[in-house]
Design a protein around this motif. Structure first.
Motif, PDB file in Angstrom:
ATOM      1  N   GLU A 119     -42.784  18.101 -26.558  1.00 35.40           N
ATOM      2  CA  GLU A 119     -42.866  17.089 -27.613  1.00 35.40           C
ATOM      3  C   GLU A 119     -43.403  17.691 -28.906  1.00 35.40           C
ATOM      4  O   GLU A 119     -42.886  17.404 -29.995  1.00 35.40           O
ATOM      5  CB  GLU A 119     -43.767  15.938 -27.155  1.00 35.40           C
ATOM      6  CG  GLU A 119     -43.888  14.826 -28.184  1.00 35.40           C
ATOM      7  CD  GLU A 119     -44.852  13.730 -27.743  1.00 35.40           C
ATOM      8  OE1 GLU A 119     -45.297  12.969 -28.614  1.00 35.40           O
ATOM      9  OE2 GLU A 119     -45.138  13.653 -26.541  1.00 35.40           O
ATOM     10  N   ALA A 120     -44.429  18.545 -28.793  1.00 37.78           N
ATOM     11  CA  ALA A 120     -44.982  19.192 -29.985  1.00 37.78           C
ATOM     12  C   ALA A 120     -43.963  20.132 -30.612  1.00 37.78           C
ATOM     13  O   ALA A 120     -43.837  20.209 -31.841  1.00 37.78           O
ATOM     14  CB  ALA A 120     -46.266  19.946 -29.625  1.00 37.78           C
ATOM     15  N   ASP A 123     -41.420  18.078 -32.468  1.00 36.39           N
ATOM     16  CA  ASP A 123     -41.973  17.590 -33.736  1.00 36.39           C
ATOM     17  C   ASP A 123     -41.912  18.663 -34.816  1.00 36.39           C
ATOM     18  O   ASP A 123     -41.586  18.384 -35.978  1.00 36.39           O
ATOM     19  CB  ASP A 123     -43.425  17.132 -33.539  1.00 36.39           C
ATOM     20  CG  ASP A 123     -43.528  15.805 -32.809  1.00 36.39           C
ATOM     21  OD1 ASP A 123     -42.518  15.080 -32.752  1.00 36.39           O
ATOM     22  OD2 ASP A 123     -44.617  15.493 -32.289  1.00 36.39           O
ATOM     23  N   CYS A 124     -42.231  19.908 -34.447  1.00 38.95           N
ATOM     24  CA  CYS A 124     -42.153  21.016 -35.411  1.00 38.95           C
ATOM     25  C   CYS A 124     -40.706  21.317 -35.783  1.00 38.95           C
ATOM     26  O   CYS A 124     -40.368  21.552 -36.946  1.00 38.95           O
ATOM     27  CB  CYS A 124     -42.809  22.271 -34.831  1.00 38.95           C
ATOM     28  SG  CYS A 124     -44.589  22.166 -34.577  1.00 38.95           S
ATOM     29  N   ARG A 139     -48.178  22.126 -34.570  1.00 39.48           N
ATOM     30  CA  ARG A 139     -48.667  20.763 -34.646  1.00 39.48           C
ATOM     31  C   ARG A 139     -50.089  20.750 -34.115  1.00 39.48           C
ATOM     32  O   ARG A 139     -50.361  21.313 -33.053  1.00 39.48           O
ATOM     33  CB  ARG A 139     -47.791  19.822 -33.805  1.00 39.48           C
ATOM     34  CG  ARG A 139     -48.002  18.350 -34.131  1.00 39.48           C
ATOM     35  CD  ARG A 139     -47.327  17.445 -33.121  1.00 39.48           C
ATOM     36  NE  ARG A 139     -48.073  17.421 -31.855  1.00 39.48           N
ATOM     37  CZ  ARG A 139     -47.720  16.702 -30.793  1.00 39.48           C
ATOM     38  NH1 ARG A 139     -46.624  15.975 -30.838  1.00 39.48           N
ATOM     39  NH2 ARG A 139     -48.427  16.729 -29.688  1.00 39.48           N
ATOM     40  N   THR A 143     -52.889  14.883 -34.059  1.00 40.22           N
ATOM     41  CA  THR A 143     -51.733  14.002 -34.157  1.00 40.22           C
ATOM     42  C   THR A 143     -51.989  12.702 -33.391  1.00 40.22           C
ATOM     43  O   THR A 143     -52.467  12.718 -32.272  1.00 40.22           O
ATOM     44  CB  THR A 143     -50.487  14.716 -33.601  1.00 40.22           C
ATOM     45  OG1 THR A 143     -50.112  15.757 -34.505  1.00 40.22           O
ATOM     46  CG2 THR A 143     -49.331  13.743 -33.457  1.00 40.22           C
ATOM     47  N   SER A 145     -51.093   8.003 -33.594  1.00 43.81           N
ATOM     48  CA  SER A 145     -50.063   6.986 -33.801  1.00 43.81           C
ATOM     49  C   SER A 145     -49.732   6.805 -35.276  1.00 43.81           C
ATOM     50  O   SER A 145     -48.630   6.396 -35.620  1.00 43.81           O
ATOM     51  CB  SER A 145     -50.532   5.655 -33.215  1.00 43.81           C
ATOM     52  OG  SER A 145     -51.749   5.234 -33.823  1.00 43.81           O
ATOM     53  N   LYS A 147     -50.315   9.307 -37.763  1.00 46.12           N
ATOM     54  CA  LYS A 147     -49.974  10.552 -38.445  1.00 46.12           C
ATOM     55  C   LYS A 147     -49.626  11.643 -37.439  1.00 46.12           C
ATOM     56  O   LYS A 147     -50.195  11.695 -36.357  1.00 46.12           O
ATOM     57  CB  LYS A 147     -51.147  11.031 -39.317  1.00 46.12           C
ATOM     58  CG  LYS A 147     -51.455  10.139 -40.496  1.00 46.12           C
ATOM     59  CD  LYS A 147     -52.548  10.737 -41.367  1.00 46.12           C
ATOM     60  CE  LYS A 147     -53.892  10.750 -40.689  1.00 46.12           C
ATOM     61  NZ  LYS A 147     -54.453   9.398 -40.537  1.00 46.12           N
ATOM     62  N   GLN A 148     -48.687  12.488 -37.819  1.00 46.77           N
ATOM     63  CA  GLN A 148     -48.489  13.763 -37.147  1.00 46.77           C
ATOM     64  C   GLN A 148     -49.121  14.819 -38.050  1.00 46.77           C
ATOM     65  O   GLN A 148     -48.911  14.820 -39.264  1.00 46.77           O
ATOM     66  CB  GLN A 148     -47.005  14.059 -36.949  1.00 46.77           C
ATOM     67  CG  GLN A 148     -46.325  13.163 -35.933  1.00 46.77           C
ATOM     68  CD  GLN A 148     -44.848  13.468 -35.807  1.00 46.77           C
ATOM     69  OE1 GLN A 148     -44.222  14.007 -36.725  1.00 46.77           O
ATOM     70  NE2 GLN A 148     -44.255  13.115 -34.678  1.00 46.77           N
ATOM     71  N   LYS A 164     -49.970  16.377 -43.193  1.00 51.50           N
ATOM     72  CA  LYS A 164     -49.962  15.149 -42.407  1.00 51.50           C
ATOM     73  C   LYS A 164     -48.708  14.348 -42.730  1.00 51.50           C
ATOM     74  O   LYS A 164     -48.467  14.004 -43.884  1.00 51.50           O
ATOM     75  CB  LYS A 164     -51.200  14.301 -42.723  1.00 51.50           C
ATOM     76  CG  LYS A 164     -52.514  14.955 -42.312  1.00 51.50           C
ATOM     77  CD  LYS A 164     -53.692  14.042 -42.614  1.00 51.50           C
ATOM     78  CE  LYS A 164     -54.996  14.649 -42.145  1.00 51.50           C
ATOM     79  NZ  LYS A 164     -56.146  13.744 -42.425  1.00 51.50           N
ATOM     80  N   ARG A 165     -47.938  14.082 -41.696  1.00 54.57           N
ATOM     81  CA  ARG A 165     -46.754  13.233 -41.844  1.00 54.57           C
ATOM     82  C   ARG A 165     -47.167  11.797 -41.519  1.00 54.57           C
ATOM     83  O   ARG A 165     -47.580  11.496 -40.398  1.00 54.57           O
ATOM     84  CB  ARG A 165     -45.651  13.688 -40.889  1.00 54.57           C
ATOM     85  CG  ARG A 165     -44.369  12.881 -41.005  1.00 54.57           C
ATOM     86  CD  ARG A 165     -43.388  13.299 -39.925  1.00 54.57           C
ATOM     87  NE  ARG A 165     -42.119  12.598 -40.052  1.00 54.57           N
ATOM     88  CZ  ARG A 165     -41.162  12.627 -39.139  1.00 54.57           C
ATOM     89  NH1 ARG A 165     -41.328  13.345 -38.028  1.00 54.57           N
ATOM     90  NH2 ARG A 165     -40.045  11.971 -39.319  1.00 54.57           N
TER      91      ARG A 165
END
Length: 476
Positions: A119-120, A123-124, A139, A143, A145, A147-148, A164-165
């Protein structure tokens, strides 16, 4: 031939020559064997992809097979489990078949840093960062809920930064940006020297991001390395708290992993920070259970939301000095939010400790003597009895001044460090007798200043008395 037979689809066949004309790459024996060395699922995924016929999504372009080989090698060398490796591999294949370019250096780093965490890696892999940044290293664990969080690099300065996304609805993302987007993190200016500065950016698709300076982030294993470090951490964070409380805000989530260290201590993550008038604990969960105050644990009325931050900061420092949080044992596991049944049971147990076992858990005798007068008022069960952030900061300055350097003179020693330096480098009595009178007067003045501060132990007070006697013995 019947109508039914005519409408039935025929098995798809294709002459071998036609396949050759489309330059289908021959299966790479090394790639296949490497996949099966990881596990059957990974090997079958590679085999199925390499056997796809021309014209279907998935036909390799030049060098794509080499890229996939590099991915498989990283999975193998870093001993990924088969069931996790196949998920990461599938995501990489999706990127390849979508005609996207894979940076093998970055991808290799993600596979090494996020072993068995596909999952990480995804995300990258799928992140579209703002154009000001050109590389994502990993990541980060923070991380959640809302922000990633990634470690990235700022193009113009080649400095590592935290990216931060922001997640959620447009309204939520705008609110988080307003709370955290204070100023440019790569400048020397920020809202406060002990508050991390965040800079808002957007990517080409208009997604919101925040960029912050990279700092060392604490965790639950943090313990203060002596009284001086504890006092300075407490001063820095109390100063940050006084600043945001003066502005009518509640941080709402003070805990070790929302504290950073970068020369001084800084307060991080304002994702659930809000104004006092907007504080609604019944609709917005506030803070970690580790540092959640009594009034939230027992669900009593909240007359002063800012007192929540005071408790949380004192609880964090209690942990840094004693090795545990006030209402939790040192190694007591805390159920995750996803484990609803055990989480609710644990919250009830904490409420029981507040109402029926308070003195057993919140023990003044565990706190080192110099910190007792500062922390115990902040750890009062009643929120009304806790000091304000400004009062808390004043108490830190008054009771822990022996451990704090002068804030008006950059780089100066704390009184206790100054005493240590005097004892270390003081000349013997004969040499001191030959020193200029101005030197002796300056030394006596410094000793008088140290003697006036609070927090000195008996040995330090005894050393000061002996120093004064030595000066009197050589005075002219």
């Amino acid at each position: 031939m019947t109508t039914k037979e005519a409408s039935s689809p025929k098995p798809a066949t294709r002459p071998v020559a036609a396949i050759a004309d489309h330059s289908l790459p021959s299966p790479n024996p090394r790639l296949l064997s490497s996949g099966f060395m990881i596990g059957e699922n990974t090997g079958r995924k590679i085999e199925a992809f390499l056997s796809r016929i021309p014209g279907e999504a998935g036909l390799f372009k030049p060098n794509q097979e080499e890229l996939l080989q590099a991915v498989v090698n990283e999975l193998l060398q870093n001993q990924w489990a088969d069931d996790q490796a196949v998920i990461a591999l599938d995501a990489c294949i999706d990127e390849l078949t979508a005609n996207k370019t894979l940076n093998t250096q970055s991808l290799g780093s993600w596979l090494r840093r996020h072993r068995n965490d596909p999952e990480a890696v995804i995300d990258c892999l799928t992140l579209d960062p703002p154009v000001e940044l050109d590389l994502v290293y990993e990541r980060l664990p923070k991380t959640g809920s809302q922000k990633q969080v990634f470690l990235a690099r700022w193009k113009s300065s080649q400095r590592r930064v935290v990216l931060k996304r922001v997640m959620g609805s447009t309204e939520v993302r705008d609110l988080i940006g307003e709370r955290e987007g204070k100023s440019h993190p790569l400048s020397l200016e920020g809202p406060h020297p002990n508050i991390v500065a965040s800079y808002p950016l957007r990517n080409s698709a208009g997604e919101p991001f925040l960029v912050e300076k990279e700092v060392l982030v604490l965790n639950d294993g943090w313990k203060a390395d002596g009284y001086q470090e504890a006092a300075n951490a407490l001063h820095d964070l109390a100063s940050a708290l006084a600043f945001i409380h003066h502005d009518g805000l509640v941080h709402g989530d003070i805990k070790p992993d929302n504290i950073g260290r970068d020369g001084c201590y800084v307060l991080l993550d304002f994702g659930i920070c809000r104004r006092v008038k907007d504080f609604l604990p019944e609709s917005t969960p506030t803070g970690s259970l580790r540092t959640r105050p009594p009034e939230l644990l027992t669900k009593t009325s909240i007359d002063n939301p800012q007192a929540i931050d005071i408790w949380a900061l004192a609880a964090t420092m209690f942990k840094g000095l004693t090795g545990r949080f006030p209402l939790i044992t040192e190694r007591e596991p805390i159920p995750r939010v996803s484990d609803a049944v055990n989480r609710i049971a644990f919250e009830k147990e904490l409420a029981h400790r507040v109402t029926d076992e308070w003195d057993k858990w919140v023990r003044v005798d565990l706190i080192p003597l110099p910190f007792q007068q500062v922390l115990m008022p902040a750890l009062e069960r009643s929120a009304a009895k806790r000091p304000s952030a400004a009062e808390f900061l004043t108490s830190v300055n008054a009771h822990l001044s022996a451990y704090l350097p002068s804030r008006s003179e950059s780089g100066s020693f704390s009184p206790i460090e100054a005493l240590r330096q005097i004892l270390l480098y003081l000349p013997d009595p004969q040499s001191l007798a030959l020193a200029p009178q101005s030197r002796k007067e300056a030394l006596k003045k410094k000793i008088d200043q140290i003697e006036r501060v609070e927090g000195l132990d008996e040995a330090q007070q005894r050393s000061l008395t002996e120093l004064k006697r030595a000066l009197l013995g050589v005075a002219v």
